[in-house]
Motif scaffolding. Structure first.
Motif, PDB file in Angstrom:
ATOM      1  N   LEU A  63       0.367  -0.734  -0.156  1.00  0.00           N
ATOM      2  CA  LEU A  63      -0.342   0.160   0.243  1.00  0.00           C
ATOM      3  C   LEU A  63       0.972   1.360  -0.167  1.00  0.00           C
ATOM      4  O   LEU A  63       0.151   1.880  -1.053  1.00  0.00           O
ATOM      5  CB  LEU A  63      -0.664   0.081   1.000  1.00  0.00           C
ATOM      6  CG  LEU A  63      -1.961  -0.910   1.159  1.00  0.00           C
ATOM      7  CD1 LEU A  63      -2.606  -1.081   2.659  1.00  0.00           C
ATOM      8  CD2 LEU A  63      -3.272  -0.531   0.121  1.00  0.00           C
TER       9      LEU A  63
ATOM     10  N   ARG B 291      -8.743  -9.179   2.399  1.00  0.00           N
ATOM     11  CA  ARG B 291      -8.952  -7.871   2.686  1.00  0.00           C
ATOM     12  C   ARG B 291      -9.381  -6.507   2.515  1.00  0.00           C
ATOM     13  O   ARG B 291      -8.845  -5.776   1.350  1.00  0.00           O
ATOM     14  CB  ARG B 291      -7.512  -7.211   2.822  1.00  0.00           C
ATOM     15  CG  ARG B 291      -6.146  -8.939   3.701  1.00  0.00           C
ATOM     16  CD  ARG B 291      -6.418  -8.549   4.626  1.00  0.00           C
ATOM     17  NE  ARG B 291      -5.147  -6.897   5.408  1.00  0.00           N
ATOM     18  CZ  ARG B 291      -4.244  -7.210   5.510  1.00  0.00           C
ATOM     19  NH1 ARG B 291      -3.377  -8.403   5.258  1.00  0.00           N
ATOM     20  NH2 ARG B 291      -3.586  -6.431   5.953  1.00  0.00           N
ATOM     21  N   ARG B 292     -10.134  -6.148   3.274  1.00  0.00           N
ATOM     22  CA  ARG B 292     -11.399  -4.795   3.182  1.00  0.00           C
ATOM     23  C   ARG B 292     -10.052  -3.563   2.281  1.00  0.00           C
ATOM     24  O   ARG B 292     -10.768  -2.894   1.239  1.00  0.00           O
ATOM     25  CB  ARG B 292     -12.114  -4.488   4.322  1.00  0.00           C
ATOM     26  CG  ARG B 292     -12.062  -4.356   5.032  1.00  0.00           C
ATOM     27  CD  ARG B 292     -12.505  -3.983   5.820  1.00  0.00           C
ATOM     28  NE  ARG B 292     -12.946  -2.287   5.366  1.00  0.00           N
ATOM     29  CZ  ARG B 292     -14.768  -2.136   7.120  1.00  0.00           C
ATOM     30  NH1 ARG B 292     -15.075  -2.537   7.534  1.00  0.00           N
ATOM     31  NH2 ARG B 292     -14.694  -0.903   6.306  1.00  0.00           N
ATOM     32  N   GLU B 293      -9.165  -3.409   3.320  1.00  0.00           N
ATOM     33  CA  GLU B 293      -8.512  -2.702   2.856  1.00  0.00           C
ATOM     34  C   GLU B 293      -7.872  -2.725   1.818  1.00  0.00           C
ATOM     35  O   GLU B 293      -7.466  -1.019   0.735  1.00  0.00           O
ATOM     36  CB  GLU B 293      -6.734  -1.947   3.485  1.00  0.00           C
ATOM     37  CG  GLU B 293      -6.087  -2.729   4.080  1.00  0.00           C
ATOM     38  CD  GLU B 293      -6.181  -4.206   5.221  1.00  0.00           C
ATOM     39  OE1 GLU B 293      -5.497  -4.863   5.411  1.00  0.00           O
ATOM     40  OE2 GLU B 293      -7.517  -4.552   4.808  1.00  0.00           O
ATOM     41  N   LEU B 294      -7.217  -2.905   1.009  1.00  0.00           N
ATOM     42  CA  LEU B 294      -6.956  -2.890  -0.692  1.00  0.00           C
ATOM     43  C   LEU B 294      -7.710  -2.998  -1.480  1.00  0.00           C
ATOM     44  O   LEU B 294      -7.740  -2.337  -2.438  1.00  0.00           O
ATOM     45  CB  LEU B 294      -6.558  -4.749  -0.300  1.00  0.00           C
ATOM     46  CG  LEU B 294      -5.123  -5.562   0.152  1.00  0.00           C
ATOM     47  CD1 LEU B 294      -5.005  -6.783   0.337  1.00  0.00           C
ATOM     48  CD2 LEU B 294      -4.226  -4.179  -0.068  1.00  0.00           C
ATOM     49  N   HIS B 295      -9.237  -3.479  -1.021  1.00  0.00           N
ATOM     50  CA  HIS B 295     -10.280  -3.379  -2.098  1.00  0.00           C
ATOM     51  C   HIS B 295     -10.486  -1.582  -2.051  1.00  0.00           C
ATOM     52  O   HIS B 295     -11.217  -1.123  -3.385  1.00  0.00           O
ATOM     53  CB  HIS B 295     -11.458  -4.159  -1.657  1.00  0.00           C
ATOM     54  CG  HIS B 295     -11.819  -5.413  -1.681  1.00  0.00           C
ATOM     55  ND1 HIS B 295     -11.119  -6.311  -2.429  1.00  0.00           N
ATOM     56  CD2 HIS B 295     -11.302  -7.060  -0.923  1.00  0.00           C
ATOM     57  CE1 HIS B 295     -10.876  -7.399  -2.898  1.00  0.00           C
ATOM     58  NE2 HIS B 295     -10.971  -8.049  -1.264  1.00  0.00           N
ATOM     59  N   ASP B 296     -10.383  -1.236  -0.978  1.00  0.00           N
ATOM     60  CA  ASP B 296     -10.689  -0.170  -0.877  1.00  0.00           C
ATOM     61  C   ASP B 296      -9.773   0.470  -1.135  1.00  0.00           C
ATOM     62  O   ASP B 296     -10.976   1.661  -1.678  1.00  0.00           O
ATOM     63  CB  ASP B 296     -10.925   0.519   0.522  1.00  0.00           C
ATOM     64  CG  ASP B 296     -12.216  -0.731   1.788  1.00  0.00           C
ATOM     65  OD1 ASP B 296     -13.303  -0.770   0.838  1.00  0.00           O
ATOM     66  OD2 ASP B 296     -12.429   0.053   2.515  1.00  0.00           O
ATOM     67  N   GLU B 297      -8.733  -0.028  -1.159  1.00  0.00           N
ATOM     68  CA  GLU B 297      -7.651   1.550  -2.116  1.00  0.00           C
ATOM     69  C   GLU B 297      -7.888   1.385  -3.877  1.00  0.00           C
ATOM     70  O   GLU B 297      -7.985   1.917  -4.369  1.00  0.00           O
ATOM     71  CB  GLU B 297      -6.470   1.185  -1.788  1.00  0.00           C
ATOM     72  CG  GLU B 297      -4.876   1.465  -1.839  1.00  0.00           C
ATOM     73  CD  GLU B 297      -4.690   3.596  -1.772  1.00  0.00           C
ATOM     74  OE1 GLU B 297      -4.335   3.894  -2.513  1.00  0.00           O
ATOM     75  OE2 GLU B 297      -5.739   3.520  -0.882  1.00  0.00           O
TER      76      GLU B 297
ATOM     77  N   ARG C 186     -10.429   3.513  -4.556  1.00  0.00           N
ATOM     78  CA  ARG C 186     -10.264   4.651  -4.809  1.00  0.00           C
ATOM     79  C   ARG C 186      -9.777   5.541  -6.094  1.00  0.00           C
ATOM     80  O   ARG C 186     -10.121   6.353  -6.429  1.00  0.00           O
ATOM     81  CB  ARG C 186      -9.760   4.692  -2.950  1.00  0.00           C
ATOM     82  CG  ARG C 186      -9.548   6.494  -3.394  1.00  0.00           C
ATOM     83  CD  ARG C 186      -8.919   6.778  -2.448  1.00  0.00           C
ATOM     84  NE  ARG C 186      -7.279   6.136  -1.946  1.00  0.00           N
ATOM     85  CZ  ARG C 186      -6.213   6.955  -3.335  1.00  0.00           C
ATOM     86  NH1 ARG C 186      -6.767   7.882  -3.858  1.00  0.00           N
ATOM     87  NH2 ARG C 186      -4.909   6.698  -3.538  1.00  0.00           N
TER      88      ARG C 186
ATOM     89  N   TYR D 208     -19.884  -4.244   5.892  1.00  0.00           N
ATOM     90  CA  TYR D 208     -19.057  -3.446   4.813  1.00  0.00           C
ATOM     91  C   TYR D 208     -19.794  -3.657   3.442  1.00  0.00           C
ATOM     92  O   TYR D 208     -19.719  -2.808   2.383  1.00  0.00           O
ATOM     93  CB  TYR D 208     -17.595  -4.455   4.956  1.00  0.00           C
ATOM     94  CG  TYR D 208     -16.762  -3.920   3.586  1.00  0.00           C
ATOM     95  CD1 TYR D 208     -15.704  -2.388   4.371  1.00  0.00           C
ATOM     96  CD2 TYR D 208     -16.223  -4.706   3.083  1.00  0.00           C
ATOM     97  CE1 TYR D 208     -15.527  -2.341   2.715  1.00  0.00           C
ATOM     98  CE2 TYR D 208     -15.428  -4.449   1.695  1.00  0.00           C
ATOM     99  CZ  TYR D 208     -14.922  -3.282   2.167  1.00  0.00           C
ATOM    100  OH  TYR D 208     -14.153  -2.547   0.720  1.00  0.00           O
TER     101      TYR D 208
END
Length: 309
Positions: free
Chosen positions: A3, A33-39, A42, A69
């Motif tokens: 990231l 891993r939600r933070e990967l999908h969110d980034e 975005r 989520y």
């Protein structure tokens, strides 16, 4: 660390495509891993790659084991379809999918608005009923708004115009100062051929609104003027309504613009100049000055207006 590297590619090196590709690989390897999908979503949205963003959000919704989520992702997908891609049918489908998981008040409100906006009144009715059932009895404003929407769906959907009229007439008795109700019932009367009843209702409502705040007064006055102008083909009558409102609310831009529009319709160039010159923008002043010079031959006054621009 991936990231952080993606942020470097995007922000320092201006190479967002490489950041997207790395995130796509990592999201496939670690799909929960939600933070990967969110980034990833975005980044795709920052590049206006809306369809790819939707696909990334779909993967996130399917693989991250978190119902809250999933609901948030579906709402984001619906928003993209509606506001970025102008695809209301797909937005509706996404909101419906969300409501199958949970009776979400925001999703129901968006469904109602989309159904009504696209003229689908039959599926709007059960949504409105569902929202009415869940509405707090103490929230009179929301309940009134929902009943107005129900009446519209009943009337415009061809289901039961008599029920729509009865609903709005009851609302006018219980909420006589509600603009939404008065305007809706007036519109319904006029569509039923009861033109006089509709206009009389608006005139009475205007009298009450004139004693209240400026925004309400202006909204009702311009609504009545529009009815008189467009439906009755009576621009002079419409002008009288606007002039009366301006006498009480001098200098209000919305009223001045309405007066200018009607002055054009009746070819009253002196009134048109007066309206345009009073507007708080240079375009109005310039047009007023041009009219004074070219049509009314008042060069001295035209020069004074030009000097104000």
């Amino acid at each position: 660390r991936t990231l952080e590297l993606c942020h470097v590619f995007e922000q320092r090196l201006a190479r967002p495509r490489e950041a997207i590709e790395r995130l796509e690989l990592l999201a496939r390897e670690l799909p929960d891993r939600r933070e990967l999908h969110d980034e990833l979503a975005r980044l795709l949205m920052s590049q206006r790659q809306w369809q790819q963003a939707i696909e990334a959000l779909r993967v996130a919704a399917d693989h991250v084991p978190d119902e809250d989520y999933r609901l948030a992702v579906l709402a984001q997908i619906a928003d993209i379809y509606e506001h970025k891609l102008s695809l209301p049918d797909r937005a509706i489908a996404a909101w419906l999918e969300l409501t199958e998981l949970r009776e979400d008040p925001v999703a129901l409100a968006r469904l109602q608005e989309l159904y009504l906006a696209t003229g689908r009144f039959e599926p709007a009715l059960p949504i409105i009923e569902q929202r009415l059932a869940a509405c707090d009895p103490a929230d009179g404003e929301t309940r009134t708004s929902l009943l107005v929407a129900k009446a519209r769906a009943l009337q415009e959907g061809g289901g039961d115009p008599d029920a729509a009229t009865a609903t709005l007439e009851e609302l006018v008795r219980t909420a006589p100062d509600n603009d939404e109700v008065a305007l809706a019932l007036s519109r319904l009367y006029r569509r039923q051929g009861r033109r006089d009843d509709g206009v009389t209702l608006l005139r009475g409502h205007l009298e009450r609104a004139a004693a209240g705040d400026e925004a309400r007064h202006v909204r009702v006055a311009t609504a009545l003027a529009e009815v008189l102008d467009r439906e009755d083909h009576d621009p002079k009558g419409a002008l009288a309504v606007i002039a009366a409102a301006l006498a009480q609310r001098p200098g209000v831009a919305a009223l001045l613009r309405a007066q200018a529009k009607l002055a054009r319709a009746v070819h009253d160039e002196a009134l048109l100049v007066e309206s345009l010159a009073a507007l708080p923008d240079s375009d109005g002043l310039l047009e007023a000055a041009d009219l004074l010079r070219a049509r009314l031959h008042d060069n001295a006054r035209a020069l004074r207006l030009y000097s104000r621009v």
